[in-house]
Scaffold this motif. Sequence first.
Motif, PDB file in Angstrom:
ATOM      1  N   ALA A 199      -9.060  13.837 -61.000  1.00  0.00           N
ATOM      2  CA  ALA A 199      -9.228  12.794 -59.775  1.00  0.00           C
ATOM      3  C   ALA A 199      -8.229  13.423 -58.539  1.00  0.00           C
ATOM      4  O   ALA A 199      -8.734  13.269 -57.555  1.00  0.00           O
ATOM      5  CB  ALA A 199      -8.550  11.378 -60.198  1.00  0.00           C
ATOM      6  N   ARG A 200      -7.058  13.864 -59.042  1.00  0.00           N
ATOM      7  CA  ARG A 200      -6.098  14.606 -58.005  1.00  0.00           C
ATOM      8  C   ARG A 200      -6.926  15.617 -57.351  1.00  0.00           C
ATOM      9  O   ARG A 200      -6.945  15.834 -55.887  1.00  0.00           O
ATOM     10  CB  ARG A 200      -4.775  15.078 -58.831  1.00  0.00           C
ATOM     11  N   ILE A 237      -9.472  15.550 -48.849  1.00  0.00           N
ATOM     12  CA  ILE A 237      -8.737  15.684 -47.848  1.00  0.00           C
ATOM     13  C   ILE A 237      -8.971  17.061 -47.143  1.00  0.00           C
ATOM     14  O   ILE A 237      -8.948  17.104 -45.715  1.00  0.00           O
ATOM     15  CB  ILE A 237      -7.261  15.563 -48.228  1.00  0.00           C
ATOM     16  N   THR A 238      -9.366  18.075 -47.761  1.00  0.00           N
ATOM     17  CA  THR A 238      -9.534  19.555 -47.040  1.00  0.00           C
ATOM     18  C   THR A 238     -10.755  19.210 -46.337  1.00  0.00           C
ATOM     19  O   THR A 238     -10.883  19.945 -45.223  1.00  0.00           O
ATOM     20  CB  THR A 238      -9.709  20.480 -48.243  1.00  0.00           C
ATOM     21  N   ASN A 239     -11.763  18.767 -46.787  1.00  0.00           N
ATOM     22  CA  ASN A 239     -13.084  18.563 -46.143  1.00  0.00           C
ATOM     23  C   ASN A 239     -12.873  17.796 -44.872  1.00  0.00           C
ATOM     24  O   ASN A 239     -13.222  17.977 -43.833  1.00  0.00           O
ATOM     25  CB  ASN A 239     -14.194  17.697 -47.022  1.00  0.00           C
ATOM     26  N   ALA A 240     -12.129  16.605 -45.156  1.00  0.00           N
ATOM     27  CA  ALA A 240     -11.621  15.678 -43.789  1.00  0.00           C
ATOM     28  C   ALA A 240     -10.912  16.623 -42.642  1.00  0.00           C
ATOM     29  O   ALA A 240     -11.214  16.401 -41.514  1.00  0.00           O
ATOM     30  CB  ALA A 240     -10.922  14.618 -44.321  1.00  0.00           C
ATOM     31  N   GLN A 241     -10.171  17.502 -43.174  1.00  0.00           N
ATOM     32  CA  GLN A 241      -9.323  18.385 -42.260  1.00  0.00           C
ATOM     33  C   GLN A 241     -10.303  19.334 -41.707  1.00  0.00           C
ATOM     34  O   GLN A 241     -10.312  19.355 -40.385  1.00  0.00           O
ATOM     35  CB  GLN A 241      -8.246  19.027 -42.827  1.00  0.00           C
ATOM     36  N   SER A 242     -11.345  19.886 -42.321  1.00  0.00           N
ATOM     37  CA  SER A 242     -12.331  20.663 -41.701  1.00  0.00           C
ATOM     38  C   SER A 242     -13.311  19.937 -40.834  1.00  0.00           C
ATOM     39  O   SER A 242     -13.555  20.576 -39.700  1.00  0.00           O
ATOM     40  CB  SER A 242     -13.103  21.381 -42.769  1.00  0.00           C
ATOM     41  N   ALA A 243     -13.445  18.905 -40.965  1.00  0.00           N
ATOM     42  CA  ALA A 243     -14.231  17.751 -40.037  1.00  0.00           C
ATOM     43  C   ALA A 243     -13.417  17.348 -39.017  1.00  0.00           C
ATOM     44  O   ALA A 243     -14.107  16.820 -38.148  1.00  0.00           O
ATOM     45  CB  ALA A 243     -14.852  16.792 -40.842  1.00  0.00           C
ATOM     46  N   GLY A 244     -12.050  17.667 -39.047  1.00  0.00           N
ATOM     47  CA  GLY A 244     -11.324  17.130 -37.625  1.00  0.00           C
ATOM     48  C   GLY A 244     -10.975  15.659 -38.022  1.00  0.00           C
ATOM     49  O   GLY A 244     -10.262  15.021 -37.113  1.00  0.00           O
ATOM     50  N   GLN A 245     -11.171  14.884 -39.147  1.00  0.00           N
ATOM     51  CA  GLN A 245     -10.794  13.493 -39.217  1.00  0.00           C
ATOM     52  C   GLN A 245      -9.227  13.343 -39.705  1.00  0.00           C
ATOM     53  O   GLN A 245      -8.693  12.557 -39.464  1.00  0.00           O
ATOM     54  CB  GLN A 245     -11.737  12.988 -40.429  1.00  0.00           C
ATOM     55  N   VAL A 246      -8.800  14.601 -40.317  1.00  0.00           N
ATOM     56  CA  VAL A 246      -7.125  14.599 -40.564  1.00  0.00           C
ATOM     57  C   VAL A 246      -6.746  15.928 -40.131  1.00  0.00           C
ATOM     58  O   VAL A 246      -7.086  16.964 -40.095  1.00  0.00           O
ATOM     59  CB  VAL A 246      -7.164  14.392 -42.042  1.00  0.00           C
ATOM     60  N   THR A 259      -4.248  19.112 -39.612  1.00  0.00           N
ATOM     61  CA  THR A 259      -3.923  20.189 -40.504  1.00  0.00           C
ATOM     62  C   THR A 259      -2.259  20.780 -40.504  1.00  0.00           C
ATOM     63  O   THR A 259      -2.209  21.663 -40.908  1.00  0.00           O
ATOM     64  CB  THR A 259      -4.958  21.201 -40.051  1.00  0.00           C
ATOM     65  N   THR A 260      -1.555  19.804 -39.954  1.00  0.00           N
ATOM     66  CA  THR A 260      -0.165  19.931 -39.738  1.00  0.00           C
ATOM     67  C   THR A 260       0.286  20.246 -41.515  1.00  0.00           C
ATOM     68  O   THR A 260       1.029  21.131 -41.491  1.00  0.00           O
ATOM     69  CB  THR A 260       0.584  18.999 -39.040  1.00  0.00           C
ATOM     70  N   PHE A 261      -0.078  19.402 -42.326  1.00  0.00           N
ATOM     71  CA  PHE A 261       0.319  19.481 -43.541  1.00  0.00           C
ATOM     72  C   PHE A 261      -0.716  19.817 -44.379  1.00  0.00           C
ATOM     73  O   PHE A 261      -1.979  19.424 -44.359  1.00  0.00           O
ATOM     74  CB  PHE A 261       0.734  18.104 -44.060  1.00  0.00           C
ATOM     75  N   THR A 262      -0.521  20.506 -45.396  1.00  0.00           N
ATOM     76  CA  THR A 262      -1.604  20.834 -46.634  1.00  0.00           C
ATOM     77  C   THR A 262      -1.975  19.619 -47.124  1.00  0.00           C
ATOM     78  O   THR A 262      -1.170  18.530 -47.339  1.00  0.00           O
ATOM     79  CB  THR A 262      -0.903  21.656 -47.751  1.00  0.00           C
ATOM     80  N   PRO A 263      -3.195  19.565 -47.843  1.00  0.00           N
ATOM     81  CA  PRO A 263      -3.832  18.578 -48.537  1.00  0.00           C
ATOM     82  C   PRO A 263      -3.093  18.037 -49.530  1.00  0.00           C
ATOM     83  O   PRO A 263      -2.813  17.063 -49.870  1.00  0.00           O
ATOM     84  CB  PRO A 263      -5.448  19.102 -48.993  1.00  0.00           C
ATOM     85  N   GLY A 264      -2.456  18.987 -50.465  1.00  0.00           N
ATOM     86  CA  GLY A 264      -1.565  18.534 -51.534  1.00  0.00           C
ATOM     87  C   GLY A 264      -0.416  17.649 -51.072  1.00  0.00           C
ATOM     88  O   GLY A 264       0.140  16.802 -51.767  1.00  0.00           O
ATOM     89  N   PHE A 265       0.262  18.271 -50.009  1.00  0.00           N
ATOM     90  CA  PHE A 265       1.410  17.530 -49.472  1.00  0.00           C
ATOM     91  C   PHE A 265       0.896  16.257 -48.858  1.00  0.00           C
ATOM     92  O   PHE A 265       1.934  15.161 -49.266  1.00  0.00           O
ATOM     93  CB  PHE A 265       2.194  18.281 -48.184  1.00  0.00           C
ATOM     94  N   LEU A 266      -0.197  16.161 -48.271  1.00  0.00           N
ATOM     95  CA  LEU A 266      -0.636  14.681 -47.708  1.00  0.00           C
ATOM     96  C   LEU A 266      -0.767  13.843 -48.916  1.00  0.00           C
ATOM     97  O   LEU A 266      -0.169  12.547 -48.793  1.00  0.00           O
ATOM     98  CB  LEU A 266      -1.774  15.093 -47.001  1.00  0.00           C
ATOM     99  N   LEU A 267      -1.469  14.212 -49.750  1.00  0.00           N
ATOM    100  CA  LEU A 267      -1.790  13.233 -51.039  1.00  0.00           C
ATOM    101  C   LEU A 267      -0.189  12.743 -51.597  1.00  0.00           C
ATOM    102  O   LEU A 267      -0.227  11.841 -51.895  1.00  0.00           O
ATOM    103  CB  LEU A 267      -2.646  14.097 -52.072  1.00  0.00           C
ATOM    104  N   THR A 268       0.593  13.688 -51.826  1.00  0.00           N
ATOM    105  CA  THR A 268       1.762  13.191 -52.411  1.00  0.00           C
ATOM    106  C   THR A 268       2.626  12.386 -51.499  1.00  0.00           C
ATOM    107  O   THR A 268       3.123  11.184 -52.106  1.00  0.00           O
ATOM    108  CB  THR A 268       2.442  14.726 -52.721  1.00  0.00           C
TER     109      THR A 268
END
Length: 179
Positions: free
Chosen positions: A100-101, A108-117, A119-128
């Motif tokens: 699930a993680r 989140i990676t895909n949302a960053q690539s799509a410009g929805q989120v 990219t200042t922080f990594t996906p793992g950092f954002l989720l945490t």
Amino acid sequence: MKEFSSYGIAGARVDRIAKNAECNKNLIYIYFENKETLFTTVLQKHLTRVYEEIDFTPEDLPGYAARVFDFAMTHPDLMRLMAWYSLEQKVGSLTERASARDKKIKAITNAQSAGQVGTTFTPGFLLTAIMALATAWSATNPFGPSHDTDAAKMPSETRDAIAKAVSLIIKENRSEKKT
């Protein structure tokens, strides 16, 4: 759930579980083999429910954080169970939890690539960060309830503040983009 969330793995007693379940203690051991497997089964059952009840929306991470906050505040037994799991990591890994993680990080990676989120922080950092903020005021957190004693009296305001904080965290930092 009650036994493990109250006492953790080490403190839980299978005889109390059997008595409360009105079943034979030996049958519990025959079915589950040991207390750790029983604990893992209980935790996994409840985490599966969480995954089903709380939609992960990478395009709306503030909304996701608000839903996690609501769940954490209304399910203190599960929050305690997760705290015990973290403290007593001697039990087997929860592959469904890791899966699930990983799915959330990929989303989140895909949302960053799509410009929805941003990219200042990594996906793992954002989720945490999102999970830490969303669960900070639960009964098991040593900081939220003791540092912000009014938050429990104002859950709606706290939920809104968490969503706003997540919104700020996921935004692209334009000054960093220019450098």
